[in-house]
Design a protein around this motif. Sequence first.
Motif, PDB file in Angstrom:
ATOM      1  N   PRO A  14       0.844  -1.013   0.020  1.00  0.00           N
ATOM      2  CA  PRO A  14       0.287   0.100   0.014  1.00  0.00           C
ATOM      3  C   PRO A  14       0.797   1.403   0.110  1.00  0.00           C
ATOM      4  N   SER A  15       0.099   2.511  -0.125  1.00  0.00           N
ATOM      5  CA  SER A  15       1.053   3.599  -0.082  1.00  0.00           C
ATOM      6  C   SER A  15       1.700   3.830   1.289  1.00  0.00           C
ATOM      7  N   LEU A  16       2.795   4.528   1.215  1.00  0.00           N
ATOM      8  CA  LEU A  16       3.549   4.708   2.702  1.00  0.00           C
ATOM      9  C   LEU A  16       2.674   5.402   3.635  1.00  0.00           C
ATOM     10  N   GLY A  17       1.687   6.262   2.901  1.00  0.00           N
ATOM     11  CA  GLY A  17       0.853   7.294   3.655  1.00  0.00           C
ATOM     12  C   GLY A  17      -0.285   6.340   4.438  1.00  0.00           C
ATOM     13  N   ASP A  18      -0.529   5.400   3.877  1.00  0.00           N
ATOM     14  CA  ASP A  18      -1.682   4.338   4.492  1.00  0.00           C
ATOM     15  C   ASP A  18      -1.027   3.634   5.533  1.00  0.00           C
ATOM     16  N   ILE A  19       0.265   3.318   5.387  1.00  0.00           N
ATOM     17  CA  ILE A  19       0.917   2.659   6.448  1.00  0.00           C
ATOM     18  C   ILE A  19       1.091   3.630   7.644  1.00  0.00           C
ATOM     19  N   ARG A  20       1.549   4.874   7.494  1.00  0.00           N
ATOM     20  CA  ARG A  20       2.012   5.762   8.522  1.00  0.00           C
ATOM     21  C   ARG A  20       0.683   6.182   9.403  1.00  0.00           C
ATOM     22  N   ILE A  21      -0.583   6.131   8.739  1.00  0.00           N
ATOM     23  CA  ILE A  21      -1.824   6.444   9.107  1.00  0.00           C
ATOM     24  C   ILE A  21      -2.511   5.335   9.978  1.00  0.00           C
ATOM     25  N   ALA A  22      -1.997   4.326   9.706  1.00  0.00           N
ATOM     26  CA  ALA A  22      -2.631   2.899  10.142  1.00  0.00           C
ATOM     27  C   ALA A  22      -2.666   3.086  11.863  1.00  0.00           C
ATOM     28  N   GLY A  23      -3.659   2.407  12.449  1.00  0.00           N
ATOM     29  CA  GLY A  23      -4.085   2.585  14.029  1.00  0.00           C
ATOM     30  C   GLY A  23      -4.411   1.352  14.851  1.00  0.00           C
ATOM     31  N   PRO A  24      -5.146   1.644  15.742  1.00  0.00           N
ATOM     32  CA  PRO A  24      -5.606   0.379  16.582  1.00  0.00           C
ATOM     33  C   PRO A  24      -6.203  -0.592  15.893  1.00  0.00           C
ATOM     34  N   ASP A  25      -7.233  -0.353  14.848  1.00  0.00           N
ATOM     35  CA  ASP A  25      -7.852  -1.182  14.378  1.00  0.00           C
ATOM     36  C   ASP A  25      -7.250  -1.677  12.840  1.00  0.00           C
ATOM     37  N   ASP A  26      -6.084  -1.516  12.643  1.00  0.00           N
ATOM     38  CA  ASP A  26      -5.410  -1.996  11.473  1.00  0.00           C
ATOM     39  C   ASP A  26      -4.493  -3.072  11.814  1.00  0.00           C
ATOM     40  N   LEU A  27      -4.156  -3.779  10.532  1.00  0.00           N
ATOM     41  CA  LEU A  27      -3.191  -4.935  10.505  1.00  0.00           C
ATOM     42  C   LEU A  27      -2.236  -4.786   9.334  1.00  0.00           C
ATOM     43  N   ILE A  28      -1.049  -5.118   9.877  1.00  0.00           N
ATOM     44  CA  ILE A  28      -0.078  -4.855   8.648  1.00  0.00           C
ATOM     45  C   ILE A  28       0.813  -6.299   8.788  1.00  0.00           C
ATOM     46  N   TYR A  29       0.810  -7.030   7.500  1.00  0.00           N
ATOM     47  CA  TYR A  29       1.785  -8.303   7.399  1.00  0.00           C
ATOM     48  C   TYR A  29       2.918  -7.774   6.583  1.00  0.00           C
ATOM     49  N   VAL A  30       4.040  -8.146   6.954  1.00  0.00           N
ATOM     50  CA  VAL A  30       5.194  -7.873   6.262  1.00  0.00           C
ATOM     51  C   VAL A  30       5.769  -9.303   5.959  1.00  0.00           C
ATOM     52  N   MET A  31       5.703  -9.557   4.535  1.00  0.00           N
ATOM     53  CA  MET A  31       6.251 -10.830   3.919  1.00  0.00           C
ATOM     54  C   MET A  31       7.696 -10.912   3.927  1.00  0.00           C
ATOM     55  N   PRO A  32       8.301 -12.113   4.187  1.00  0.00           N
ATOM     56  CA  PRO A  32       9.721 -12.161   4.068  1.00  0.00           C
ATOM     57  C   PRO A  32      10.228 -11.361   2.832  1.00  0.00           C
ATOM     58  N   THR A  33       9.610 -11.436   1.775  1.00  0.00           N
ATOM     59  CA  THR A  33      10.026 -10.683   0.459  1.00  0.00           C
ATOM     60  C   THR A  33      10.113  -9.316   0.507  1.00  0.00           C
TER      61      THR A  33
END
Length: 66
Positions: A14-33
């Motif tokens: 996703p966009s960097l901005g979408d990641i930066r504004i993620a909060g308590p209800d959000d989930l981010i998966y960082v895959m090995p690649t």
Amino acid sequence: MSGAFHTIDAANAPSLGDIRIAGPDDLIYVMPTAVERKDFPKYWEAIGVAKVRGALVHVMNREEKQ
């Protein structure tokens, strides 16, 4: 309110901005690649911001392929 689900890998993110504004209800998966991305350091910084804001961050482990 339903949270967002973000996946970061070598080919998609996703966009960097979408990641930066993620909060308590959000989930981010960082895959090995994800580390193969040229812009991964920027994503890693944005992930840190999201974690401080309360997002759940899950860094996936490399698993053996069967």
